[in-house]
Design an enzyme around this catalytic site. Structure first.
Site, PDB file in Angstrom:
ATOM      1  N   SER A 145      -0.601  22.593  15.439  1.00  0.00           N
ATOM      2  CA  SER A 145       0.796  22.447  15.009  1.00  0.00           C
ATOM      3  C   SER A 145       0.885  22.733  13.509  1.00  0.00           C
ATOM      4  CB  SER A 145       1.292  21.041  15.331  1.00  0.00           C
ATOM      5  OG  SER A 145       0.473  20.095  14.684  1.00  0.00           O
ATOM      6  N   GLY A 199       4.410  26.528  11.086  1.00  0.00           N
ATOM      7  CA  GLY A 199       5.668  27.079  10.573  1.00  0.00           C
ATOM      8  C   GLY A 199       6.501  27.753  11.648  1.00  0.00           C
ATOM      9  N   LYS A 200       6.500  27.147  12.842  1.00  0.00           N
ATOM     10  CA  LYS A 200       7.284  27.720  13.938  1.00  0.00           C
ATOM     11  C   LYS A 200       8.775  27.690  13.605  1.00  0.00           C
ATOM     12  CE  LYS A 200       5.851  25.827  17.677  1.00  0.00           C
ATOM     13  NZ  LYS A 200       6.228  24.661  18.480  1.00  0.00           N
ATOM     14  N   ASP A 246      13.841  20.646  11.457  1.00  0.00           N
ATOM     15  CA  ASP A 246      13.924  22.101  11.605  1.00  0.00           C
ATOM     16  C   ASP A 246      15.373  22.582  11.654  1.00  0.00           C
ATOM     17  OD1 ASP A 246      11.379  23.204  11.486  1.00  0.00           O
ATOM     18  OD2 ASP A 246      10.905  22.615  13.543  1.00  0.00           O
ATOM     19  N   ASP A 277      -0.392  21.277  25.680  1.00  0.00           N
ATOM     20  CA  ASP A 277      -0.038  19.853  25.682  1.00  0.00           C
ATOM     21  C   ASP A 277       0.585  19.500  27.022  1.00  0.00           C
ATOM     22  OD1 ASP A 277      -0.613  20.021  23.027  1.00  0.00           O
ATOM     23  OD2 ASP A 277       1.453  19.808  22.307  1.00  0.00           O
ATOM     24  N   THR A 279      -6.741  32.597  19.451  1.00  0.00           N
ATOM     25  CA  THR A 279      -5.547  33.326  19.894  1.00  0.00           C
ATOM     26  C   THR A 279      -5.717  33.826  21.325  1.00  0.00           C
ATOM     27  OG1 THR A 279      -5.047  33.963  17.643  1.00  0.00           O
ATOM     28  CG2 THR A 279      -4.059  35.311  19.370  1.00  0.00           C
ATOM     29  N   CYS A 287      23.437   7.990  -1.269  1.00  0.00           N
ATOM     30  CA  CYS A 287      23.473   6.963  -0.230  1.00  0.00           C
ATOM     31  C   CYS A 287      22.898   5.648  -0.770  1.00  0.00           C
ATOM     32  CB  CYS A 287      22.762   7.465   1.029  1.00  0.00           C
ATOM     33  SG  CYS A 287      23.381   6.656   2.501  1.00  0.00           S
ATOM     34  N   LEU A 288      21.672   5.289  -0.442  1.00  0.00           N
ATOM     35  CA  LEU A 288      21.090   4.083  -1.015  1.00  0.00           C
ATOM     36  C   LEU A 288      21.109   4.181  -2.547  1.00  0.00           C
ATOM     37  CD1 LEU A 288      19.693   1.393  -0.543  1.00  0.00           C
ATOM     38  CD2 LEU A 288      17.518   2.597  -0.506  1.00  0.00           C
ATOM     39  N   HIS A 298      25.403  12.286   2.197  1.00  0.00           N
ATOM     40  CA  HIS A 298      24.193  13.083   1.952  1.00  0.00           C
ATOM     41  C   HIS A 298      24.563  14.543   1.693  1.00  0.00           C
ATOM     42  CE1 HIS A 298      21.051  10.137   2.962  1.00  0.00           C
ATOM     43  NE2 HIS A 298      21.990   9.616   3.729  1.00  0.00           N
ATOM     44  N   GLU A 357      22.882  16.851   0.453  1.00  0.00           N
ATOM     45  CA  GLU A 357      21.775  17.799   0.620  1.00  0.00           C
ATOM     46  C   GLU A 357      21.826  18.557   1.940  1.00  0.00           C
ATOM     47  OE1 GLU A 357      21.564  14.512   0.552  1.00  0.00           O
ATOM     48  OE2 GLU A 357      19.964  13.697   1.808  1.00  0.00           O
TER      49      GLU A 357
HETATM   50  N1  GLN Z   1      20.094   1.645   3.952  1.00  0.00           N
HETATM   51  C1  GLN Z   1      21.396   2.033   3.528  1.00  0.00           C
HETATM   52  C2  GLN Z   1      22.435   1.872   4.618  1.00  0.00           C
HETATM   53  O1  GLN Z   1      22.097   1.803   5.775  1.00  0.00           O
HETATM   54  C3  GLN Z   1      21.405   3.454   2.967  1.00  0.00           C
HETATM   55  C4  GLN Z   1      21.082   4.465   4.019  1.00  0.00           C
HETATM   56  C5  GLN Z   1      20.723   5.799   3.422  1.00  0.00           C
HETATM   57  O2  GLN Z   1      20.386   5.911   2.262  1.00  0.00           O
HETATM   58  N2  GLN Z   1      20.756   6.832   4.234  1.00  0.00           N
HETATM   59  O3  GLN Z   1      23.606   1.810   4.335  1.00  0.00           O
END
Ligand code: GLN
Length: 555
Positions: A13, A16-17, A71, A151, A195, A383-384, A520, A522
């Site tokens: 594994s 980089g599939k 992914d 597998d 292979t 978030c956190l 988030h 990102e």
């Molecule tokens: N633990 C925090 C919550 O549940 C933040 C979650 C997170 O950062 N994704 O609200």
């Protein structure tokens, strides 16, 4: 009619599939095809939502609120089609669905078996992921099958795709197999035996690959390709090298140059214009020619496994490219951070506290947020990271010394962060913790929109409305917002529907760039556009560098 490309993996594994599948999808998209990607995970968890990031890496969240394999993040960063819940499923989901049908009596008293019931269910799920037979149907669906051939777990998946390709008829499906060709230093040779064996295993199941992607630390020479071809029954032009590259953005070009997309289009009888990989070449140029660099401290707890912050790392890299700089990320274990050593963060151009769960390492993150606030270092809390910035502000600026989140201190007297069920009452009385919440069932998940307050830093970045994805349970407690506001915290965005706190920041005359977001960002960053928040964060880091170390910034 949607055509399918099934991507399997052999030998080991982590070859980089995901990147290989996403790269093929990107090349096909550049040929004008509408493409999607589907990931099949052969484990019994219903989704990766409850799996530890240490084990499984990041949990990627889609617009429609599915917690999926990381992914899918690569997929969204490589192609234009957005991923949905239906683009990722696990053995657990398949069995859950089959068992529900069995309980409902849908199988009319028949014996329910792996073949045909489980394999049929898998085929239905694959078709659903491709919107097969609907107006939204894609031209090509690339289906990545997790795990390694041989597998026990992935057998039903392989059997299902073999059947599906048979049912679809000739030239409707192609098989690509990713394999490993190790370089044995002592012998000074590339070895093709693994292979040969993995393809044998595949052919035993009845699958003859159309192309082999040979992962190796180098290009496979022609005589070795010929040998692989002979032993695996794959035409020699289908034996394609996938050498190590220094950036994943090079992979589409590497595969295209060796004719992978041509071969697939031939097999599937797809007549399209040639591929155009200019945007990928530009991207590679940009990564290889930065005009400077910035240093970011990422203060988190899943720092040992960089896959835990996959999308975040990518988003920072994208923003670096937008600002023509290389982003150096230093991972700092929040558990090791305390008031005694937090000054080590002074050497960074900016500080980022990412998302996380659980009490471990939280005080270190609070320390980092305080250091950033007091020393006017650009701060991005995700978030956190937003929650700890709020707790920090409540404790040290608003005078609520024992402020905390009920996630970390269930009985704390000043729960500035808490579950909604704990702060619902307008009089501020705290209700009991929601103990019977079903794990995975109480999260705020997926895309939601909020209105942004004019004149704020958030408004400069986003404009009037921000729509971002969520994955969290706890929220800024509405009963403390007025106190925090009066102490100088700016609440710069609230969700449109429930008026939940989405963005907090410090006034721009108090701190050059300090922002915390409950969502988030990102997950929505792409290499082409970057992301407005990360672009602004890296810009702020650069400004910090110019202000503090002009000799470096100007060099
Ligand atoms: N633990 C925090 C919550 O549940 C933040 C979650 C997170 O950062 N994704 O609200």
């Amino acid at each position: 009619m949607t055509k399918f490309v099934f991507v399997t993996g052999g030998v080991v594994s982590s070859l980089g599939k995901g990147i290989a599948s996403a790269s093929l999808a990107a090349i096909l998209e550049s040929r004008g095809l509408k493409v999607t990607l589907i990931k099949l995970d052969p484990y019994l968890n219903v989704d990766p939502g409850t799996m530890s990031p240490f084990q499984h890496g990041e949990v990627f969240v889609t617009n429609d609120g599915a917690e999926t394999d990381l992914d899918l993040g690569h997929y969204e960063r490589f192609i234009e089609t957005r991923m949905k819940k239906a683009n990722n499923f696990t053995t657990g989901q398949i069995y859950k669905s089959v068992l529900e049908k069995e309980r409902r009596g849908d199988y009319l008293g028949k014996t329910v078996q792996v073949i045909p019931h489980v394999t049929n269910e898998i085929q239905d799920f694959i078709k659903r992921g491709a919107d097969f037979g609907t107006p939204e149907a894609v031209d090509v669906a690339i289906v990545e099958i997790g795990g390694t051939v041989g597998d026990i777990e992935s057998l039903p998946f392989l059997e299902a795709v073999r059947q599906l390709s048979l049912r679809l008829g000739p030239n409707q499906a192609a098989f690509v197999h990713l394999t490993y060709v190790p370089w044995i230093a002592a012998a000074g040779e590339l070895k093709t035996k693994p292979t040969q064996h993995t393809v044998q295993k595949l052919r035993e199941i009845g699958i003859q690959p159309d192309a082999l992607l040979c992962r190796a630390d180098r290009y496979i020479p022609d005589d070795e390709r010929e040998k692989i071809s002979l032993f695996t029954n794959v035409a020699q032009w289908g034996v394609i090298s996938m050498p190590d590259v220094d950036t994943i953005y090079k992979v589409p070009r590497v595969l295209h140059e060796q004719g992978l997309d041509g071969l697939i289009c031939d097999k599937l009888r797809l007549n399209t214009p040639p591929a155009n990989l200019k945007r990928w070449d530009d991207l590679v140029f940009e990564t290889e020619h930065p005009k400077g660099d910035v240093a970011i401290a990422m203060v988190g707890k899943y720092v040992e496994l960089s896959d835990s912050y996959k999308s975040l790392n990518e988003a920072l890299r994208h923003a670096g490219m937008k600002n023509h700089v290389h982003v150096n990320i230093s991972y700092i274990d929040s558990e090791t951070l305390s008031p005694d050593n937090v000054a080590q963060l002074a050497k960074f151009d900016a500080i980022l506290v990412p998302g996380g769960f659980g009490v471990r390492g939280v005080e270190g993150k609070i320390c980092a947020a305080r250091f950033a606030r007091e020393n006017k270092i650009p701060y991005l809390g995700i978030c956190l990271g937003m929650q700890v910035a709020t707790i920090e502000f409540a404790r040290h600026v608003a005078g609520l010394k024992d402020a905390n989140s009920t996630e970390f201190a269930p009985d704390c007297p000043n729960p500035v962060i808490a579950l909604i069920t704990e702060w619902k009452d307008a009089d501020g009385s705290i209700k009991l913790r929601n103990e019977d919440s079903d794990l995975g069932g109480t999260m705020r998940l997926g895309a939601q929109s909020s209105d942004v307050v004019k004149g704020t830093l958030a408004h400069k970045i986003y404009g009037n409305v921000v729509t971002e994805r969520h994955r969290h349970r706890f929220e800024a407690n509405v009963n403390y917002l007025e106190t925090l506001r009066q102490a100088g915290l700016v609440i710069s965005a609230l969700t449109q529907r429930e008026h939940l706190t989405e963005i907090v920041e410090l006034p721009q005359d108090v701190h050059p760039w300090f922002i915390g977001v409950q969502f988030h960002p990102e997950f929505k960053s792409t290499p082409w556009a970057g992301h407005p928040l990360f672009n602004a964060f890296i810009r702020a880091a650069l400004d910090q560098q110019i202000a503090t170390t002009p000799e470096k910034a100007l060099a």
